[in-house]
Motif scaffolding. Structure first.
Motif, PDB file in Angstrom:
ATOM      1  N   UNK B   1       0.821  -1.210   0.000  1.00 24.19           N
ATOM      2  CA  UNK B   1       0.000   0.000   0.000  1.00 24.19           C
ATOM      3  C   UNK B   1       0.847   1.248   0.000  1.00 24.19           C
ATOM      4  N   UNK B   2       2.025   1.163  -0.584  1.00 24.32           N
ATOM      5  CA  UNK B   2       2.839   2.380  -0.689  1.00 24.32           C
ATOM      6  C   UNK B   2       2.293   3.218  -1.828  1.00 24.32           C
ATOM      7  N   UNK B   3       2.930   4.314  -2.077  1.00 22.63           N
ATOM      8  CA  UNK B   3       2.396   5.153  -3.141  1.00 22.63           C
ATOM      9  C   UNK B   3       1.613   6.296  -2.543  1.00 22.63           C
ATOM     10  N   UNK B   4       1.597   7.398  -3.232  1.00 23.10           N
ATOM     11  CA  UNK B   4       1.013   8.600  -2.639  1.00 23.10           C
ATOM     12  C   UNK B   4      -0.132   9.114  -3.508  1.00 23.10           C
ATOM     13  N   UNK B   5      -1.362   8.763  -3.133  1.00 27.30           N
ATOM     14  CA  UNK B   5      -2.503   9.275  -3.886  1.00 27.30           C
ATOM     15  C   UNK B   5      -2.587  10.785  -3.783  1.00 27.30           C
ATOM     16  N   UNK B   6      -2.037  11.328  -2.690  1.00 28.50           N
ATOM     17  CA  UNK B   6      -2.083  12.772  -2.526  1.00 28.50           C
ATOM     18  C   UNK B   6      -1.477  13.506  -3.698  1.00 28.50           C
ATOM     19  N   UNK B   7      -0.452  12.905  -4.311  1.00 28.20           N
ATOM     20  CA  UNK B   7       0.202  13.603  -5.431  1.00 28.20           C
ATOM     21  C   UNK B   7      -0.769  13.780  -6.581  1.00 28.20           C
ATOM     22  N   UNK B   8      -1.512  12.703  -6.903  1.00 32.63           N
ATOM     23  CA  UNK B   8      -2.484  12.801  -8.006  1.00 32.63           C
ATOM     24  C   UNK B   8      -3.488  13.915  -7.717  1.00 32.63           C
ATOM     25  N   UNK B   9      -3.964  13.967  -6.459  1.00 33.94           N
ATOM     26  CA  UNK B   9      -4.944  14.996  -6.111  1.00 33.94           C
ATOM     27  C   UNK B   9      -4.321  16.384  -6.205  1.00 33.94           C
ATOM     28  N   UNK B  10      -3.079  16.519  -5.755  1.00 28.06           N
ATOM     29  CA  UNK B  10      -2.427  17.825  -5.815  1.00 28.06           C
ATOM     30  C   UNK B  10      -2.229  18.268  -7.261  1.00 28.06           C
ATOM     31  N   UNK B  11      -1.823  17.330  -8.112  1.00 27.14           N
ATOM     32  CA  UNK B  11      -1.656  17.669  -9.531  1.00 27.14           C
ATOM     33  C   UNK B  11      -2.977  18.172 -10.097  1.00 27.14           C
ATOM     34  N   UNK B  12      -4.056  17.485  -9.732  1.00 31.22           N
ATOM     35  CA  UNK B  12      -5.364  17.889 -10.248  1.00 31.22           C
ATOM     36  C   UNK B  12      -5.770  19.261  -9.715  1.00 31.22           C
ATOM     37  N   UNK B  13      -5.521  19.474  -8.422  1.00 27.89           N
ATOM     38  CA  UNK B  13      -5.845  20.783  -7.844  1.00 27.89           C
ATOM     39  C   UNK B  13      -5.042  21.870  -8.544  1.00 27.89           C
ATOM     40  N   UNK B  14      -3.788  21.565  -8.869  1.00 29.27           N
ATOM     41  CA  UNK B  14      -2.952  22.556  -9.554  1.00 29.27           C
ATOM     42  C   UNK B  14      -3.504  22.858 -10.946  1.00 29.27           C
ATOM     43  N   UNK B  15      -3.919  21.824 -11.671  1.00 29.27           N
ATOM     44  CA  UNK B  15      -4.502  22.038 -13.001  1.00 29.27           C
ATOM     45  C   UNK B  15      -5.764  22.897 -12.898  1.00 29.27           C
ATOM     46  N   UNK B  16      -6.631  22.537 -11.941  1.00 27.21           N
ATOM     47  CA  UNK B  16      -7.855  23.325 -11.741  1.00 27.21           C
ATOM     48  C   UNK B  16      -7.507  24.770 -11.428  1.00 27.21           C
ATOM     49  N   UNK B  51      -5.689  14.956   3.394  1.00 26.29           N
ATOM     50  CA  UNK B  51      -6.354  13.863   4.100  1.00 26.29           C
ATOM     51  C   UNK B  51      -5.927  12.520   3.554  1.00 26.29           C
ATOM     52  N   UNK B  52      -5.798  12.439   2.239  1.00 26.29           N
ATOM     53  CA  UNK B  52      -5.423  11.181   1.610  1.00 26.29           C
ATOM     54  C   UNK B  52      -4.024  10.753   1.992  1.00 26.29           C
ATOM     55  N   UNK B  53      -3.133  11.731   2.084  1.00 26.73           N
ATOM     56  CA  UNK B  53      -1.752  11.454   2.477  1.00 26.73           C
ATOM     57  C   UNK B  53      -1.714  10.770   3.827  1.00 26.73           C
ATOM     58  N   UNK B  54      -2.408  11.414   4.776  1.00 25.03           N
ATOM     59  CA  UNK B  54      -2.379  10.880   6.145  1.00 25.03           C
ATOM     60  C   UNK B  54      -3.071   9.542   6.215  1.00 25.03           C
ATOM     61  N   UNK B  55      -4.200   9.420   5.527  1.00 23.32           N
ATOM     62  CA  UNK B  55      -4.964   8.174   5.583  1.00 23.32           C
ATOM     63  C   UNK B  55      -4.160   7.030   4.979  1.00 23.32           C
ATOM     64  N   UNK B  56      -3.478   7.304   3.871  1.00 25.49           N
ATOM     65  CA  UNK B  56      -2.700   6.239   3.227  1.00 25.49           C
ATOM     66  C   UNK B  56      -1.568   5.785   4.138  1.00 25.49           C
ATOM     67  N   UNK B  57      -0.957   6.760   4.832  1.00 26.55           N
ATOM     68  CA  UNK B  57       0.138   6.398   5.745  1.00 26.55           C
ATOM     69  C   UNK B  57      -0.375   5.533   6.884  1.00 26.55           C
ATOM     70  N   UNK B  58      -1.556   5.946   7.435  1.00 26.03           N
ATOM     71  CA  UNK B  58      -2.122   5.182   8.544  1.00 26.03           C
ATOM     72  C   UNK B  58      -2.504   3.785   8.090  1.00 26.03           C
ATOM     73  N   UNK B  59      -3.032   3.676   6.861  1.00 28.67           N
ATOM     74  CA  UNK B  59      -3.477   2.374   6.369  1.00 28.67           C
ATOM     75  C   UNK B  59      -2.277   1.458   6.162  1.00 28.67           C
ATOM     76  N   UNK B  60      -1.162   2.026   5.742  1.00 28.81           N
ATOM     77  CA  UNK B  60       0.029   1.213   5.518  1.00 28.81           C
ATOM     78  C   UNK B  60       0.543   0.650   6.829  1.00 28.81           C
ATOM     79  N   UNK B  61       0.329   1.436   7.906  1.00 29.76           N
ATOM     80  CA  UNK B  61       0.826   0.985   9.203  1.00 29.76           C
ATOM     81  C   UNK B  61      -0.043  -0.149   9.753  1.00 29.76           C
ATOM     82  N   UNK B  62      -1.367   0.012   9.539  1.00 26.42           N
ATOM     83  CA  UNK B  62      -2.296  -1.008  10.024  1.00 26.42           C
ATOM     84  C   UNK B  62      -2.032  -2.329   9.323  1.00 26.42           C
ATOM     85  N   UNK B  63      -2.048  -3.444  10.088  1.00 28.38           N
ATOM     86  CA  UNK B  63      -1.818  -4.751   9.475  1.00 28.38           C
ATOM     87  C   UNK B  63      -2.950  -5.075   8.514  1.00 28.38           C
TER      88      UNK B  63
END
Lengths: 216, 122, 543
Positions: B1-16, B51-63
């Motif tokens: 579950x690595x990988x940063x969905x936040x980047x995709x969202x940030x790129x989209x926010x930047x385009x918008x 939010x996605x950044x933090x959630x993804x990090x927390x999910x990676x930690x959870x077994x």
């Protein structure tokens, strides 16, 4: 003096061939590839290609697409600057009022009013080859003033007066030459007007006749 | 579950944001809604990125453990239906708003119970 | 209502029955339930369309009153967008995303479950209007003010309709949040964002657009309800324009929300049935983001004729759409190139999508030019344009998805023979219905009219279009027949009948409750099963 239909035809003659070419190209490639690369039992051992990227080709392709977009936009902006130019104020003035579900045309300088009834839509009478300056307003809901022959329409939004100019090159009478094209309720289907284009002399005569009380 | 969905969202926010900036700066659009709505879109996407950044990090930690989700959730169904009744009550009558609100509370209570049961088994 | 304790390595498939399915938190049951609900609304809206086409087949009013016709086109458009297309796009994500990303569940499934019931309730509210004295909403699916205001439209059917829209929009937002949350937190180990399958990426951008654009609709509708109740909200021309801004800020992105997931399905089908992974993945992902961002920035092109928006800006953003669209077509064709193409039914629909959607796309670029739009907007030309994108695009893509994933969802196969009949009837029927409309609009026939003058070419063109719609009805019946037949015959499909590429095909059909049993295949790209296949082929070659 902007002939909206002429401008429309010129612009459409750029857009449509490109559009048709793109559609035909896609159809051709889809059919050709589906045929050429179809799975054949004799070629069971042939592996499909594993190439899955071509960044330089795609980059070049993007530039081509952007160039096409730029060309279309340049021509569009050029034409639109003419179509949307504010009314000159020098030509014949017609004030259009839309209300459920009729049109009214007033010629303020001449004091003429063309009204419609349920049985008889009004006729918009204009001189040929002269700029006609319109103002457009609505008394109730949003209507739209559309003359398909002139390739032009504009919304009539209540509380907002829009203005535009049109030129009518060809004389003649067009029954239902104008329509309401913004859904405005029950009798939207029948909210139309006729268009009569007269030579400038005939138009002048018509105005004098109407001013002295003749029928529309 | 690595990988940063936040980047995709940030790129989209930047385009918008870029497209909205062109509308405001180059074309000088001042209509309030034409400013507010794109700004809302950019802000929400940026918030999702965070939010996605933090959630993804927390999910990676959870077994990667199986969740003890109940197979059915009638409280959720009740919550959905009660919202329908509340809104319908705006037209049909105030009594329906009250019925809907009451059912919503019941549904929410059921959902609370389900969440607490899950937390206990985790 | 007690929690079911599912052992990790079991294949227990709890027997739910219909009642259990109505309240299930299993994303597969939820996805299937949403799908059936949305498809039922598709059929209902289709019947409304058939009635309209029957009326328009000949000049003068034959079947209905002017008012009845107004109700028909209002409910047709509204049902299609709010109750069919958006929910079915979300259904595809709800069902498939957890499977594609190797997850055991959908996050916030209970929120999704509540949302499904809001769609059902919202749909019933909207259609409730038909039972009232003054009939259902008759203000057009976009319900411009002042037409939709109380003095001009006093019927309670319009109020019910507004409530239905609010419920359906709220449900869509909830479902999009669930799918997005699942993608953020539930991806299998090794599945980075840039290894998400193509379909899942299309769900990402669809959900982003739902979250950022649908709130504007809810605001527009809530304010409309207030305006009808108390007045003073949308006043004067500023009020009329404000409503249009709010509505179209939602109204343009929605057509992409209902398009992208089915573009994703088409991409998966083309890759699978060409025997190649999808070409140009990274440019495709970038083009999706650009496509979605542009789609959020074009809303004023619906207002070109109002004299109240910056036409040049919206023309710029609208025309720019051809760039990402072009990339997607490039990638689709490049995927087929040097492939090993099998023309199974999903592939037929995918190719039909490519050919039909491009017609909608190029006519969209056409109307992205204000001077051209001034003539054809609000005419049958624009009706043709958006039906080519919505039917030729979304619906063809939907049938691609159905034929592709049917074996996975049901564990059985649909008939290929009936599928081919369905496909060809659809291709002929669709073009016969909608292509004549380009000419009708160009020649001056406005939209939303129940009648037109006799004695012109319009009679023939309308008759052709109506004949086409009858063919479309037959094509849908053929599909339903295929479904019924397959349900009764139950030809087992196995886990991967197509030789597909993504993780959902690495589990049983239908998948067990927790989706995957045992270890997942290694995730090294966006086509993990294709990786394994290619690796095996390499190893099988003589040294």
């Amino acid at each position: 003096m902007t002939d909206t239909r002429h401008d429309y035809d010129a612009l459409a003659s750029l857009y449509l061939p490109i559009a048709a070419a793109v559609v035909l190209l896609v159809l051709l490639l889809v059919v050709a590839f589906a045929w050429r690369y179809r799975a054949r039992p004799a070629h069971e051992g042939r592996r499909p290609s594993r190439t899955h990227r071509a960044p330089r080709t795609e980059a070049l392709y993007v530039l081509v697409l952007a160039a096409v977009a730029a060309l279309l936009l340049w021509r569009t902006f050029t034409v639109e600057a003419r179509t949307d130019r504010d009314a000159s104020g020098a030509g014949v003035q017609v004030s259009v009022t839309a209300a459920k579900w009729h049109w009214r045309f007033e010629y303020p300088r001449a004091g003429i009013v063309q009204r419609g009834t349920d049985e008889h839509p009004p006729t918009l009478v204009v001189p040929a080859n002269r700029t006609v300056d319109f103002t457009l307003r609505s008394l109730d809901v949003i209507h739209a003033f559309w003359i398909p022959q002139r390739r032009f329409k504009r919304d009539a939004t209540p509380g907002f007066t829009s203005s535009f100019s049109l030129v009518f090159p060809d004389t003649g009478f067009r029954r239902d030459g104008g329509e309401c094209s913004e859904f405005c309720g029950l009798r939207h289907t029948w909210m139309k007007f006729h268009v009569r284009v007269l030579t400038p002399d005939a138009f002048a005569r018509w105005m004098r006749a109407r001013q002295s009380g003749a029928a529309a | 579950m690595s990988g940063r969905p936040g980047i995709a969202f940030l790129v989209w926010a930047a385009l918008l944001g870029l497209l909205a900036a062109v509308l405001w700066a180059v074309f000088e659009e001042e209509d309030l809604l034409s400013v507010l709505m794109p700004a809302f879109a950019v802000a929400l996407t940026a918030a999702l990125a965070l939010g996605g950044w933090r959630a993804a990090r927390r999910a990676a930690v959870r077994a990667f453990a199986p969740q003890a989700d109940p197979d059915t959730s009638w409280p959720a169904v009740l919550a959905g239906i009660s919202l329908v009744l509340v809104l319908l009550g705006l037209e049909v009558g105030t009594f329906l708003i009250f019925i809907g609100a009451g059912l919503f509370v019941a549904g929410a209570g059921g959902l609370m119970r389900e969440w607490r049961a899950e937390r206990r088994t985790r | 209502m007690t929690a079911v304790d599912v052992p990790r390595s079991s294949t227990i498939r709890p027997h739910r029955g219909l009642v259990g399915t109505l309240a299930s938190t299993d994303h597969k049951a939820l996805g299937a339930g949403l799908f059936v609900t949305a498809f039922a609304f598709f059929l209902a809206a289709g019947v409304l369309a058939l009635l309209m086409r029957f009326e328009l087949a000949r000049p003068h009013l034959q079947l209905m009153t002017l008012h009845g016709y107004d109700e028909l086109f209002t409910l047709h458009g509204s049902t299609m967008f709010y109750l069919f297309a958006t929910p079915i796009a979300m259904a595809a994500g709800v069902y498939l995303v957890p499977l594609q990303i190797g997850a055991a569940r959908l996050r916030w499934a209970r929120l999704g479950l509540a949302a499904w019931w809001m769609v059902i309730g919202g749909g019933l509210c909207m259609w409730l209007g038909f039972l009232t004295e003054q009939g259902a909403a008759d203000v057009g699916w976009y319900a411009y003010v002042p037409l939709s205001d109380m003095p001009n439209s006093p019927s309670i059917g319009t109020d019910y309709w507004i409530i239905g829209v609010i419920l359906a929009a709220g449900a869509a937002i909830a479902l999009a949040a669930c799918v997005l949350a699942t993608i953020v937190t539930e991806r299998a180990p090794g599945m980075t964002m840039l290894r998400l399958p193509v379909f899942s990426w299309t769900m990402v951008v669809s959900c982003l657009m739902v979250l950022t654009a649908f709130p504007a609709l809810i605001v527009a509708m809530a304010l409309l309800l207030a305006q009808r109740q108390w007045g003073g909200v949308y006043t004067g021309s500023a009020g009329a324009f404000d409503y249009q801004h709010l509505f179209w800020f939602f109204g343009h992105p929605v057509v992409y929300v209902v398009f992208f997931p089915f573009l994703g399905a088409v991409a998966e089908a083309i890759a699978t049935f060409s025997g190649r992974r999808w070409f140009g993945y990274k440019p495709f992902v970038v083009s999706l983001l650009l496509f979605a961002a542009l789609s959020m920035s074009v809303w004023g092109h619906h207002m070109f004729t109002t004299s109240s928006v910056e036409n040049r800006y919206f023309s710029l953003t609208s025309t720019a759409l051809l760039v990402p669209a072009g990339i997607e077509y490039f990638d689709a064709l490049a995927t087929m190139w040097r492939g090993r193409i099998r023309l199974a039914t999903p592939m037929l629909f995918a190719l039909g999508f490519l050919v039909l959607f491009v017609i909608g796309g190029v006519t969209g670029i056409f109307v992205g030019s204000p001077p051209l739009d001034y003539h054809v907007t609000d005419s049958y030309f624009i009706v043709a344009h958006f039906h080519y994108t919505l039917f030729g695009g979304s619906v063809m893509g939907l049938f691609t998805a159905i034929y592709l994933w049917w074996p996975k969802v049901t564990g059985t196969l649909l008939s290929e023979r009936l599928g081919r009949w369905h496909f060809w009837l659809t291709m002929i029927g669709m073009n016969l219905t909608f292509f004549p409309m380009f000419f009708l609009g160009w020649d001056g026939m406005p939209r939303r009219v129940a009648d037109y003058p006799a004695g012109t070419s319009w009679s023939t063109l309308n008759a052709l279009s109506s004949a086409g719609s009858a063919l479309l009805a037959v094509s849908v019946l053929v599909f339903l027949w295929n479904v019924r037949r397959s349900w009764r015959r139950r030809v087992p499909a196995g886990p991967d009948p197509w030789g597909a590429q993504t993780l959902e095909w690495a589990t049983e059909s239908p998948p067990p409750r927790e989706n995957f049993v045992g270890a997942l295949p290694p995730v090294r790209s966006y086509a993990p099963l294709q990786d394994l296949r290619e690796q095996r082929e390499l190893e099988a070659q003589p040294a």
